[in-house]
Design a protein around this motif. Structure first.
Motif, PDB file in Angstrom:
ATOM      1  N   ALA A 237      34.109  -4.036  13.498  1.00 56.09           N
ATOM      2  CA  ALA A 237      34.268  -5.418  13.958  1.00 56.09           C
ATOM      3  C   ALA A 237      34.982  -6.216  12.876  1.00 56.09           C
ATOM      4  N   CYS A 238      35.573  -7.318  13.267  1.00 53.42           N
ATOM      5  CA  CYS A 238      36.264  -8.186  12.315  1.00 53.42           C
ATOM      6  C   CYS A 238      35.239  -8.776  11.348  1.00 53.42           C
ATOM      7  N   PRO A 239      35.439  -8.611  10.029  1.00 49.91           N
ATOM      8  CA  PRO A 239      34.479  -9.163   9.074  1.00 49.91           C
ATOM      9  C   PRO A 239      34.469 -10.691   9.089  1.00 49.91           C
ATOM     10  N   HIS A 240      35.494 -11.313   9.624  1.00 53.01           N
ATOM     11  CA  HIS A 240      35.583 -12.775   9.640  1.00 53.01           C
ATOM     12  C   HIS A 240      34.903 -13.371  10.872  1.00 53.01           C
ATOM     13  N   CYS A 241      35.298 -12.913  12.078  1.00 56.68           N
ATOM     14  CA  CYS A 241      34.804 -13.550  13.308  1.00 56.68           C
ATOM     15  C   CYS A 241      33.896 -12.635  14.123  1.00 56.68           C
ATOM     16  N   LYS A 242      33.638 -11.412  13.645  1.00 56.61           N
ATOM     17  CA  LYS A 242      32.749 -10.451  14.305  1.00 56.61           C
ATOM     18  C   LYS A 242      33.284  -9.922  15.636  1.00 56.61           C
TER      19      LYS A 242
HETATM   20 ZN   LIG Z   1      38.559 -11.990  13.307  1.00 53.40          ZN
END
Ligand SMILES: [Zn+2]
Length: 93
Positions: A4-9
């Protein structure tokens, strides 16, 4: 690849087999590369042989594989997931 994206999940694997469709994007990218290098070869060396063309195209595909693989997955994911600039804003959490 992260799950998953570490920033926005945002999940990078929305469903099993999601990235099979990225093959079509990869096909488009590779076709564009073929055309660019074929036209460049025509302009630079008009008396090229078929084996030279195939050798150059094979080298281009292999060398561009790390980029085209990631670009095709990114483009495929971007076709289905809307960009939300507010998602994962660390100031809110
Ligand atoms: Zn993201």
């Amino acid at each position: 690849m992260h799950p998953a994206c570490p920033h926005c999940k945002q999940s990078f694997e929305p469903e099993p087999g999601f990235y099979y469709g990225a093959m079509f994007v990869s096909y488009g990218i590779n076709t564009a590369l073929f055309l660019v290098f074929w036209v460049a070869l025509l302009l630079i060396y008009p008396d090229y042989t078929l084996s030279l063309l195939l050798g150059i195209l094979t080298a281009v595909v292999i060398l561009s594989l790390p980029l085209s693989f990631r670009w095709s997955r990114s483009i495929w994911l971007a076709l289905f997931v809307r960009f939300d600039p507010k998602a994962g804003n660390t100031l809110d959490s």
